[in-house]
Design an enzyme around this catalytic site. Structure first.
Site, short mmCIF file in Angstrom:
data_model
loop_
_atom_site.label_atom_id
_atom_site.label_comp_id
_atom_site.label_asym_id
_atom_site.label_seq_id
_atom_site.Cartn_x
_atom_site.Cartn_y
_atom_site.Cartn_z
N SER A 10 4.77 -3.83 1.44
CA SER A 10 4.07 -3.76 2.72
C SER A 10 4.98 -3.09 3.73
O SER A 10 6.09 -3.58 3.99
CB SER A 10 3.71 -5.16 3.20
OG SER A 10 3.49 -5.14 4.60
N HIS A 35 1.14 -1.05 0.57
CA HIS A 35 0.28 -2.01 1.25
C HIS A 35 0.42 -1.82 2.77
O HIS A 35 1.54 -1.79 3.30
CB HIS A 35 0.72 -3.42 0.84
CG HIS A 35 -0.13 -4.53 1.35
ND1 HIS A 35 -1.30 -4.93 0.73
CD2 HIS A 35 0.02 -5.35 2.42
CE1 HIS A 35 -1.82 -5.95 1.39
NE2 HIS A 35 -1.05 -6.22 2.43
N ASP A 37 -0.69 -3.30 6.45
CA ASP A 37 -1.22 -4.48 7.13
C ASP A 37 -1.75 -4.12 8.51
O ASP A 37 -0.98 -3.84 9.43
CB ASP A 37 -0.12 -5.54 7.25
CG ASP A 37 0.13 -6.22 5.92
OD1 ASP A 37 -0.85 -6.69 5.31
OD2 ASP A 37 1.30 -6.27 5.48
N MET A 39 -3.57 -5.29 11.85
CA MET A 39 -3.84 -6.53 12.63
C MET A 39 -4.32 -6.14 14.02
O MET A 39 -3.80 -5.19 14.62
CB MET A 39 -2.56 -7.36 12.74
CG MET A 39 -1.92 -7.68 11.40
SD MET A 39 -0.59 -8.86 11.59
CE MET A 39 0.21 -8.70 9.97
N HIS A 68 -5.02 -3.61 4.07
CA HIS A 68 -5.38 -5.02 4.28
C HIS A 68 -5.82 -5.17 5.74
O HIS A 68 -4.99 -5.12 6.65
CB HIS A 68 -4.14 -5.87 3.95
CG HIS A 68 -4.32 -7.33 4.14
ND1 HIS A 68 -3.26 -8.23 4.07
CD2 HIS A 68 -5.42 -8.09 4.40
CE1 HIS A 68 -3.70 -9.46 4.28
NE2 HIS A 68 -5.00 -9.41 4.48
N MET A 70 -6.78 -7.19 8.63
CA MET A 70 -6.80 -8.51 9.28
C MET A 70 -7.39 -8.31 10.66
O MET A 70 -6.72 -8.43 11.69
CB MET A 70 -5.37 -9.07 9.33
CG MET A 70 -4.89 -9.56 7.97
SD MET A 70 -3.09 -9.70 7.87
CE MET A 70 -2.68 -8.01 7.51
N MET A 139 -4.00 -15.07 0.16
CA MET A 139 -2.90 -15.16 1.13
C MET A 139 -2.03 -16.36 0.78
O MET A 139 -2.53 -17.49 0.70
CB MET A 139 -3.44 -15.33 2.55
CG MET A 139 -4.05 -14.09 3.19
SD MET A 139 -2.98 -12.63 3.30
CE MET A 139 -1.52 -13.26 4.10
N ASP A 177 -0.04 -12.28 -1.42
CA ASP A 177 0.52 -11.63 -0.23
C ASP A 177 1.08 -12.69 0.71
O ASP A 177 0.35 -13.53 1.21
CB ASP A 177 -0.59 -10.83 0.45
CG ASP A 177 -0.12 -10.04 1.66
OD1 ASP A 177 1.09 -10.04 1.94
OD2 ASP A 177 -0.97 -9.40 2.30
#
Ligand code: DX5
Ligand code: ZN
Length: 227
Positions: A10, A35, A37, A39, A68, A70, A139, A177
């Site tokens: 990540s 990966h 992330d 957010m 991913h 979020m 998660m 993760d």
């Protein structure tokens, strides 16, 4: 499906001043996916990166970009992340109001579709969409930040998904993760995980990024999946 493991560093803990080199370093060291992330400060308290960074990462590597999300209301952004070069889009079941439609949209964009579950969300929450999933992301910490401690109780969910996969209820690969290190990765592997996400254990490894990648792959006794 062949047996084996995929490592997905990540970039959340990478040095953003030199993101391109950081990605190339993990690729050279043996990583399989990158990966990313995302957010939004709503679904999770933190704010990180968006399609602009995915587009930049796309130019740095040929490895699959595992995005991913979020974020609240992920449907609004699927197309933007697809255009930016994502290979898979994973949405949170807790954030998607019409999960089946969301997965359908991801597939229409030609991407792999994943669903992520927070530690408190039971596996059964996604039972009805199992046939539509390419990826299920368990998660192993609360989403929001890198560097948190692995929650071992989440592995029961990994075992449950592995059981359902073995029973033919889904083709989804099982991804873990959060708090993944050379110590915790083998525990998750034993429970049935195949894709391992790690941020701090790789990008903040005292011996450098290469050592971080190799420590986890070594702990798993590398058996890459034939893609
Ligand atoms: C957490 C993110 C993870 C995170 C993992 O909200 O989804 O991908 O970057 O960080 P580590 O590996 O440091 O726990
Ligand atoms: Zn993640």
């Amino acid at each position: 499906m062949t047996e084996g493991y995929l490592l997905a560093p990540s970039i959340l803990s990478a040095d953003f001043l030199r993101l391109g080199q950081a990605i190339q370093e993990v690729e050279t060291a043996g990583a399989h996916w990158i990966h990313i992330d995302v957010m939004d400060g709503h679904f999770v308290p933190n704010i990180t990166m968006g399609p602009v960074v995915v587009r930049a990462a796309r130019r740095a590597t040929g490895l699959p970009l595992d995005v991913h999300l979020m974020i609240a209301d992920p449907d609004r952004y699927l197309e933007a992340f697809s255009e930016a070069g994502a290979d898979s889009l994973t949405v949170h079941v807790e954030a998607a109001g019409h999960l089946h439609r969301t997965l359908e949209q991801i597939h229409k964009l030609g991407l792999n579709a994943g669903v992520a579950l927070n530690p408190a969300t039971p596996a059964g929450q996604i039972l009805e969409v199992l046939p539509f999933l390419d990826l299920v992301l368990v998660m192993t910490v609360e989403p929001g930040y890198a560097g948190q401690s692995f929650i071992p109780e989440t592995l029961r969910k990994v075992e449950q998904f592995r059981e359902w996969r073995n029973a033919g209820r889904t083709r989804a690969r099982i991804e873990v993760d959060g708090g993944i290190t050379a110590e915790t990765a083998p525990l998750a592997a034993r429970a049935g995980a195949e894709v391992f996400v790690a941020a701090s254990a790789i990008f903040e490894h005292v011996g450098g990024v290469r050592a971080g990648v190799q420590a986890i792959l070594g702990a798993l006794e590398l058996k890459p999946i034939q893609e």
